[in-house]
Scaffold this motif. Sequence first.
Motif, short mmCIF file in Angstrom:
data_model
loop_
_atom_site.label_atom_id
_atom_site.label_comp_id
_atom_site.label_asym_id
_atom_site.label_seq_id
_atom_site.Cartn_x
_atom_site.Cartn_y
_atom_site.Cartn_z
N ARG A 1 -78.58 -9.83 -0.22
CA ARG A 1 -77.72 -9.42 0.89
C ARG A 1 -76.57 -10.39 1.12
N VAL A 2 -75.54 -9.90 1.81
CA VAL A 2 -74.38 -10.70 2.18
C VAL A 2 -74.09 -10.46 3.66
N ASN A 3 -73.64 -11.51 4.35
CA ASN A 3 -73.23 -11.35 5.73
C ASN A 3 -72.09 -12.32 6.00
N ILE A 4 -71.42 -12.14 7.13
CA ILE A 4 -70.22 -12.92 7.46
C ILE A 4 -70.44 -13.63 8.78
N SER A 5 -70.17 -14.93 8.79
CA SER A 5 -70.28 -15.69 10.03
C SER A 5 -69.20 -15.23 11.01
N PRO A 6 -69.58 -14.91 12.25
CA PRO A 6 -68.59 -14.46 13.23
C PRO A 6 -67.71 -15.60 13.75
N THR A 7 -68.11 -16.84 13.51
CA THR A 7 -67.33 -17.98 14.01
C THR A 7 -66.50 -18.66 12.93
N ASN B 1 -82.77 -18.47 -7.07
CA ASN B 1 -82.31 -19.86 -7.03
C ASN B 1 -82.68 -20.53 -5.71
N GLY B 2 -83.29 -19.79 -4.80
CA GLY B 2 -83.79 -20.36 -3.55
C GLY B 2 -82.70 -20.92 -2.65
N ARG B 3 -81.63 -20.16 -2.47
CA ARG B 3 -80.55 -20.67 -1.65
C ARG B 3 -79.70 -19.54 -1.07
N ILE B 4 -78.96 -19.90 -0.05
CA ILE B 4 -77.88 -19.06 0.46
C ILE B 4 -76.60 -19.76 0.02
N GLN B 5 -75.75 -19.06 -0.71
CA GLN B 5 -74.47 -19.64 -1.10
C GLN B 5 -73.41 -19.21 -0.10
N VAL B 6 -72.54 -20.16 0.25
CA VAL B 6 -71.49 -19.92 1.23
C VAL B 6 -70.14 -19.94 0.53
N PHE B 7 -69.32 -18.92 0.83
CA PHE B 7 -67.99 -18.79 0.23
C PHE B 7 -66.95 -18.62 1.32
N ASP B 8 -65.72 -19.07 1.03
CA ASP B 8 -64.63 -18.81 1.96
C ASP B 8 -64.09 -17.40 1.74
N GLN B 9 -63.08 -17.00 2.48
CA GLN B 9 -62.57 -15.64 2.40
C GLN B 9 -61.86 -15.35 1.08
N ASP B 10 -61.54 -16.38 0.30
CA ASP B 10 -60.95 -16.19 -1.03
C ASP B 10 -62.01 -16.24 -2.13
N PRO C 1 -84.73 -16.60 -0.06
CA PRO C 1 -84.04 -15.92 1.05
C PRO C 1 -83.74 -14.46 0.71
N THR C 2 -84.13 -13.57 1.60
CA THR C 2 -83.91 -12.14 1.36
C THR C 2 -82.87 -11.52 2.28
N ASP C 3 -82.59 -12.15 3.41
CA ASP C 3 -81.57 -11.62 4.32
C ASP C 3 -81.04 -12.75 5.17
N VAL C 4 -79.80 -12.58 5.64
CA VAL C 4 -79.16 -13.57 6.49
C VAL C 4 -78.43 -12.84 7.61
N VAL D 1 -77.17 -19.27 12.37
CA VAL D 1 -77.61 -18.59 11.15
C VAL D 1 -79.11 -18.32 11.22
N TYR D 2 -79.51 -17.10 10.86
CA TYR D 2 -80.92 -16.72 10.78
C TYR D 2 -81.17 -16.22 9.35
N VAL D 3 -82.24 -16.72 8.74
CA VAL D 3 -82.54 -16.36 7.35
C VAL D 3 -84.00 -15.90 7.26
N ALA D 4 -84.22 -14.78 6.61
CA ALA D 4 -85.58 -14.33 6.30
C ALA D 4 -85.94 -14.92 4.93
N ASP D 5 -87.04 -15.68 4.91
CA ASP D 5 -87.51 -16.28 3.67
C ASP D 5 -88.83 -15.63 3.28
N PHE D 6 -88.78 -14.80 2.29
CA PHE D 6 -89.90 -13.96 1.87
C PHE D 6 -91.12 -14.78 1.44
#
Length: 125
Positions: free
Chosen positions: A66-72, A83-92, A104-107, A115-120
């Motif tokens: 899954r992918v989600n966008i930080s509102p802040t 790989n056991g991680r959430i990767q963070v990217f900028d808008q580019d 991690p299965t959802d964020v 940030v809330y993460v479901a870890d299966f």
Amino acid sequence: DGRVLPGGKDGLKSPLGLAVDEDGSLLVTTCISSTQQLIKFNKDWTLAKVVGQKGTKPGQFDNIGRVNISPTTHKYYVCDRLNGRIQVFDQDLHYVSSLHLKYPTDVAFDDAGHVYVADFKKHEV
């Protein structure tokens, strides 16, 4: 408005995650064997950028989710399950950082940007 991004041979392959940015851009994650990608479409649905392939380095994925966008911060958070991680990217779609977890299965985010993460595999949020 009823538009469809086509799948198949020249289209999307196994889309899994979706998010819409504040400017109307559409983010799609695709996960099929060696195709592990984060795809960004402009608000007119033209292709903006594609990142990712199968691997363990920053910007690479193994069983992308899954992918989600930080509102802040407006950064993109992508579940990289094996790989056991959430990767963070900028808008580019430049890699920024990673949050290390087990599987991690959802964020998700609240309005304050927490940030809330479901870890299966750890059976926790």
